[in-house]
Design a protein around this motif. Structure first.
Motif, PDB file in Angstrom:
ATOM      1  N   UNK A  40      25.739  -1.839   5.367  1.00  0.00           N
ATOM      2  CA  UNK A  40      25.323  -0.644   4.625  1.00  0.00           C
ATOM      3  C   UNK A  40      24.117  -1.031   3.770  1.00  0.00           C
ATOM      4  N   UNK A  41      22.971  -0.437   4.052  1.00  0.00           N
ATOM      5  CA  UNK A  41      21.740  -0.797   3.337  1.00  0.00           C
ATOM      6  C   UNK A  41      21.137   0.444   2.686  1.00  0.00           C
ATOM      7  N   UNK A  42      20.852   0.349   1.384  1.00  0.00           N
ATOM      8  CA  UNK A  42      20.173   1.416   0.655  1.00  0.00           C
ATOM      9  C   UNK A  42      18.958   0.814  -0.036  1.00  0.00           C
ATOM     10  N   UNK A  43      17.751   1.302   0.316  1.00  0.00           N
ATOM     11  CA  UNK A  43      16.515   0.767  -0.255  1.00  0.00           C
ATOM     12  C   UNK A  43      15.722   1.879  -0.941  1.00  0.00           C
ATOM     13  N   UNK A  44      15.226   1.578  -2.122  1.00  0.00           N
ATOM     14  CA  UNK A  44      14.357   2.503  -2.853  1.00  0.00           C
ATOM     15  C   UNK A  44      12.914   2.034  -2.699  1.00  0.00           C
ATOM     16  N   UNK A  45      12.083   2.762  -1.919  1.00  0.00           N
ATOM     17  CA  UNK A  45      10.699   2.337  -1.712  1.00  0.00           C
ATOM     18  C   UNK A  45       9.837   2.614  -2.944  1.00  0.00           C
ATOM     19  N   UNK A  90       0.842  -1.196   0.000  1.00  0.00           N
ATOM     20  CA  UNK A  90       0.000   0.000   0.000  1.00  0.00           C
ATOM     21  C   UNK A  90       0.879   1.249   0.000  1.00  0.00           C
ATOM     22  N   UNK A  91       0.238   2.381  -0.185  1.00  0.00           N
ATOM     23  CA  UNK A  91       0.955   3.654  -0.248  1.00  0.00           C
ATOM     24  C   UNK A  91       1.245   4.150   1.166  1.00  0.00           C
ATOM     25  N   UNK A  92       2.235   3.554   1.811  1.00  0.00           N
ATOM     26  CA  UNK A  92       2.522   3.866   3.207  1.00  0.00           C
ATOM     27  C   UNK A  92       3.206   5.223   3.347  1.00  0.00           C
ATOM     28  N   UNK A  93       3.168   5.777   4.573  1.00  0.00           N
ATOM     29  CA  UNK A  93       3.837   7.040   4.857  1.00  0.00           C
ATOM     30  C   UNK A  93       5.346   6.818   4.990  1.00  0.00           C
ATOM     31  N   UNK A  94       6.081   7.905   4.856  1.00  0.00           N
ATOM     32  CA  UNK A  94       7.541   7.834   4.966  1.00  0.00           C
ATOM     33  C   UNK A  94       7.955   7.310   6.341  1.00  0.00           C
ATOM     34  N   UNK A  95       7.229   7.723   7.383  1.00  0.00           N
ATOM     35  CA  UNK A  95       7.559   7.280   8.741  1.00  0.00           C
ATOM     36  C   UNK A  95       7.395   5.758   8.871  1.00  0.00           C
TER      37      UNK A  95
END
Length: 305
Positions: free
Chosen positions: A286-291, A260-265
């Motif tokens: 080191x983790x980089x994720x693109x939501x 779903x379209x969750x909030x940034x928080x």
């Protein structure tokens, strides 16, 4: 993007590493000079080959020393990763030098085997004994660091193989001195070269994998996918890259699709949970994720960029 650093070196430890390397360099310069003179005087190919290997030790230790210093330099606008790969490059160069020297020694040993020469065994015995003492001390100086750093491991391997070579040369000197078995000189040289190829290839392969951004052998990407996809609100994790910057830093970057379209928080909470799981189970720090939500992109686990 978040960063978690796992530092295993203290400032005092780094100073000690540099001092030990310098001392090892000086010891090997003395050993090399003595063995070159002794090899020419005695006519021993195995002593000269040991001197050549010691000379490679000097070069590899110098490379390792400067790589160790470079790795401590801070990142900048032009070099956002700093020089963290300097020590991996040093390990790769040192491994190549081991293999090159081994090939040269094999050719020399075969040629001498068909044209044996009388050798002054007493000089061989004395100088190989000196080399054993010098290399033995160098090995002890770098032993601790070799367990936690590939660059130090490459320097340590150079030294420990030369220690073993010196022991073999000493044994050969004894056989030549008391039994006049001069062909043993070529056989020992050949054996030293084969061992160099074995240890050099392993180090070359490991450093090459890091330089080429291979996924570490200890990490199973499909297992990461299964664990992350099982988390609440997560639809899929895809377009994954996992690589090592150096031996201390393992990075993961990926796209993560939400149900779903969750909030940034909310994404922030999920990110923290994923970071914790990946660090504890896989050592990824080191983790980089693109939501993403509803984005029409390639959802394959591995996507060719």
């Amino acid at each position: 993007m978040t960063h978690k650093h796992a530092h295993t070196h203290t400032h005092s430890h780094q100073k000690l590493t540099g001092r030990n390397l310098l001392l090892s360099i000086l010891l090997n310069i003395v050993i090399t000079a003595a063995q070159v003179v002794g090899g020419l005087v005695s006519g021993s190919l195995s002593l000269l080959s040991d001197a050549l290997h010691n000379f490679s030790d000097v070069l590899s230790l110098i490379v390792s020393y400067f790589a160790n210093r470079l790795a401590k330099k801070e990142a900048s606008i032009k070099r956002t990763f700093g020089f963290k790969r300097a020590e991996i490059m040093a390990a790769f160069i040192n491994a190549l030098s081991l293999l090159t020297i081994a090939i040269i020694l094999i050719f020399e040993a075969v040629e001498r085997l068909f044209n044996p020469q009388e050798i002054s065994a007493q000089i061989v015995i004395i100088l190989s004994g000196v080399a054993i003492l010098g290399n033995g001390l160098s090995v002890l100086l770098l032993r601790k660091d070799s367990k936690i750093n590939m660059n130090m491991r490459s320097a340590y391997l150079h030294l420990i193989t030369d220690l073993m070579a010196s022991v073999a040369v000493l044994a050969g000197g004894v056989l030549m001195r008391f039994y006049e078995i001069f062909w043993i000189d070529s056989v020992l040289t050949f054996a030293i070269a084969v061992y160099l190829i074995i240890v050099g290839y392993d180090l070359l392969k490991r450093s090459f994998k890091i330089l080429m951004l291979y996924t570490p052998d200890t990490i199973e990407v499909r297992q990461i996918v299964t664990i992350v996809n099982a988390l609440p609100k997560v639809k899929s994790i895809h377009h994954i890259h996992v690589w090592q910057l150096n031996e201390e830093e393992t990075h993961l970057e990926a796209h993560i699709d939400f149900e779903s379209n969750i909030q940034v928080s909310e994404f922030g909470k999920t990110l923290i949970e994923i970071e914790k799981i990946l660090h504890q189970k896989f050592g990824i720090n080191h983790v980089t994720l693109q939501p993403e939500f509803g984005k029409k992109d390639n959802k394959d686990i591995i996507v060719q960029d």
